[in-house]
Each structure stands twice: as structure tokens, then as C-alpha cells.
Design a protein around this motif. Structure first.
Motif, PDB file in Angstrom:
ATOM      1  N   THR A  24     -18.096  -4.839  -2.959  1.00  0.00           N
ATOM      2  CA  THR A  24     -16.723  -4.971  -2.516  1.00  0.00           C
ATOM      3  C   THR A  24     -16.160  -6.311  -2.963  1.00  0.00           C
ATOM      4  O   THR A  24     -16.905  -7.208  -3.348  1.00  0.00           O
ATOM      5  CB  THR A  24     -16.638  -4.884  -0.975  1.00  0.00           C
ATOM      6  N   ALA A  25     -14.846  -6.422  -2.918  1.00  0.00           N
ATOM      7  CA  ALA A  25     -14.168  -7.679  -3.240  1.00  0.00           C
ATOM      8  C   ALA A  25     -12.857  -7.724  -2.463  1.00  0.00           C
ATOM      9  O   ALA A  25     -12.314  -6.682  -2.081  1.00  0.00           O
ATOM     10  CB  ALA A  25     -13.883  -7.776  -4.737  1.00  0.00           C
ATOM     11  N   ARG A  26     -12.345  -8.913  -2.257  1.00  0.00           N
ATOM     12  CA  ARG A  26     -11.049  -9.065  -1.606  1.00  0.00           C
ATOM     13  C   ARG A  26      -9.975  -8.468  -2.492  1.00  0.00           C
ATOM     14  O   ARG A  26     -10.042  -8.566  -3.717  1.00  0.00           O
ATOM     15  CB  ARG A  26     -10.743 -10.543  -1.392  1.00  0.00           C
ATOM     16  N   ALA A  46       1.951 -11.259  -2.270  1.00  0.00           N
ATOM     17  CA  ALA A  46       2.358  -9.847  -2.322  1.00  0.00           C
ATOM     18  C   ALA A  46       1.705  -9.070  -1.179  1.00  0.00           C
ATOM     19  O   ALA A  46       2.342  -8.210  -0.558  1.00  0.00           O
ATOM     20  CB  ALA A  46       1.976  -9.235  -3.662  1.00  0.00           C
ATOM     21  N   CYS A  47       0.460  -9.379  -0.884  1.00  0.00           N
ATOM     22  CA  CYS A  47      -0.229  -8.714   0.237  1.00  0.00           C
ATOM     23  C   CYS A  47       0.446  -9.065   1.558  1.00  0.00           C
ATOM     24  O   CYS A  47       0.711  -8.188   2.379  1.00  0.00           O
ATOM     25  CB  CYS A  47      -1.698  -9.120   0.289  1.00  0.00           C
ATOM     26  N   ARG A  53      -0.509  -1.818  -1.106  1.00  0.00           N
ATOM     27  CA  ARG A  53      -1.041  -0.755  -0.247  1.00  0.00           C
ATOM     28  C   ARG A  53      -2.333  -0.251  -0.854  1.00  0.00           C
ATOM     29  O   ARG A  53      -2.415  -0.038  -2.059  1.00  0.00           O
ATOM     30  CB  ARG A  53      -0.057   0.397  -0.127  1.00  0.00           C
ATOM     31  N   VAL A  54      -3.326  -0.055  -0.006  1.00  0.00           N
ATOM     32  CA  VAL A  54      -4.594   0.524  -0.435  1.00  0.00           C
ATOM     33  C   VAL A  54      -4.764   1.834   0.317  1.00  0.00           C
ATOM     34  O   VAL A  54      -4.763   1.852   1.551  1.00  0.00           O
ATOM     35  CB  VAL A  54      -5.782  -0.428  -0.167  1.00  0.00           C
ATOM     36  N   ASN A  55      -4.869   2.911  -0.428  1.00  0.00           N
ATOM     37  CA  ASN A  55      -4.973   4.256   0.145  1.00  0.00           C
ATOM     38  C   ASN A  55      -3.829   4.535   1.134  1.00  0.00           C
ATOM     39  O   ASN A  55      -4.037   5.134   2.182  1.00  0.00           O
ATOM     40  CB  ASN A  55      -6.335   4.461   0.808  1.00  0.00           C
ATOM     41  N   GLY A  56      -2.633   4.040   0.806  1.00  0.00           N
ATOM     42  CA  GLY A  56      -1.445   4.317   1.601  1.00  0.00           C
ATOM     43  C   GLY A  56      -1.194   3.366   2.753  1.00  0.00           C
ATOM     44  O   GLY A  56      -0.191   3.478   3.437  1.00  0.00           O
ATOM     45  N   GLU A  57      -2.075   2.410   3.004  1.00  0.00           N
ATOM     46  CA  GLU A  57      -1.908   1.471   4.120  1.00  0.00           C
ATOM     47  C   GLU A  57      -1.613   0.072   3.596  1.00  0.00           C
ATOM     48  O   GLU A  57      -2.213  -0.364   2.622  1.00  0.00           O
ATOM     49  CB  GLU A  57      -3.176   1.418   4.975  1.00  0.00           C
ATOM     50  N   ARG A  58      -0.701  -0.637   4.276  1.00  0.00           N
ATOM     51  CA  ARG A  58      -0.467  -2.038   3.946  1.00  0.00           C
ATOM     52  C   ARG A  58      -1.719  -2.833   4.292  1.00  0.00           C
ATOM     53  O   ARG A  58      -2.341  -2.597   5.324  1.00  0.00           O
ATOM     54  CB  ARG A  58       0.713  -2.593   4.735  1.00  0.00           C
ATOM     55  N   VAL A  59      -2.046  -3.787   3.441  1.00  0.00           N
ATOM     56  CA  VAL A  59      -3.275  -4.545   3.663  1.00  0.00           C
ATOM     57  C   VAL A  59      -3.009  -6.044   3.599  1.00  0.00           C
ATOM     58  O   VAL A  59      -2.035  -6.497   2.990  1.00  0.00           O
ATOM     59  CB  VAL A  59      -4.352  -4.171   2.620  1.00  0.00           C
TER      60      VAL A  59
END
Length: 150
Positions: A24-26, A46-47, A53-59
Motif C-alpha cells: 500500500t501507499a498514501r 487536492a485531497c 476520490r478513491v472507489n467513489g469516496e472522498r479521501v
């Protein structure tokens, strides 16, 4: 024997894990590493602003990415949609970066379709009422109709 196998696998994982490899990575680090943004600060901003968005969710910037995740990034007036195929933690060259994701982004709009901003001479100051009316007439606005905002 089991300790030898685990010792060698952890040794090789830590040696190759710093630059690339599975795991994994940030999300901010990965976006910067594969050259979707110029700086890691831009990726983190930007985050925080909700443009990633990762898989539709804000991260948040510290969200951990895995291979197979879909990353949507709004950057420089363009939407980028990429699927993570390989995790990298350090910035890599453009040919290697292109191998780290599958780009499903829509094509950018043609340059002639993007609205151009009228350019005024430097030092001309604020347009007068007469100048503004001439600009609106040239741009095709009718009297009494407000110009469309983008």
C-alpha cells in the motif's frame, strides 16, 4: 526453516518495498509518484479540498491505496480517472509511471471549444461602462441579458 523463509521474504520486501512493489501507499504520495500532479503538496491539497476520490469516496491525503483501486482526480480543470495497477512510493520517470495505472479518463475538450478569456492591454485599467457594453455586444449578449457565468 520457516524462520529462514520468513527472514528472506521480509528482507527482500523491505529492500524493494521502498521504491516499488506490492502493498500500500498514501494516496497523495502515489498521485505525485505517477506524475498526475507536479508536487506532493498539490496532491495533498487536492485531497484536502475533496478533489480526489478513491472507489467513489472522498479521501484524506493519508488514505492507503491498493492495486485495483479506482482514483478520480480533478486537477488543472480536467478530470482524471485511473485504476491503480502498481504501487510506487517514490517518484518515477514518465515511462515507468505510465505502467503504474490504467488511464480511463475522458479525452480533454478540444481547444477551440473551450471559451477564451478576453485579453485587455496591460495598464488599461478597469473597462468603462461604454467598453463593457461594446464587449457584450461583440460577444453576442442582448441588452438587459446578463452574461453567463462559467
Amino acid at each position: 526453516m520457516a524462520s529462514e523463509a520468513s527472514g528472506t521474504s521480509t528482507g527482500s520486501a523491505s529492500a524493494s518495498g521502498s521504491a516499488s512493489g506490492e502493498g500500500t501507499a498514501r494516496v497523495d504520495t502515489w498521485i505525485w509518484s505517477v506524475r498526475l500532479t507536479k508536487t506532493r503538496s498539490q496532491a495533498a491539497a487536492a485531497c484536502r479540498a475533496g478533489h480526489v476520490r478513491v472507489n467513489g469516496e472522498r479521501v484524506k491525503p493519508a488514505y492507503t491505496l491498493k492495486p485495483g483501486d479506482e482514483v478520480r482526480l480533478r486537477h488543472a480543470g480536467r478530470d482524471r480517472v485511473v485504476v491503480v495497477s502498481r504501487i510506487v512510493r517514490k517518484r518515477v520517470g514518465p515511462p515507468v509511471a505510465a505502467e503504474c495505472y490504467v488511464d480511463n479518463s475522458p479525452p480533454p475538450p478540444p481547444r477551440e471549444l473551450t471559451p477564451s478569456v478576453p485579453v485587455r492591454d496591460r495598464g488599461a485599467g478597469r473597462p468603462t461602462k461604454r467598453d463593457r457594453r461594446e464587449l457584450e455586444r461583440l460577444q453576442g449578449f442582448e441588452q438587459g441579458q446578463a452574461p453567463r457565468s462559467s
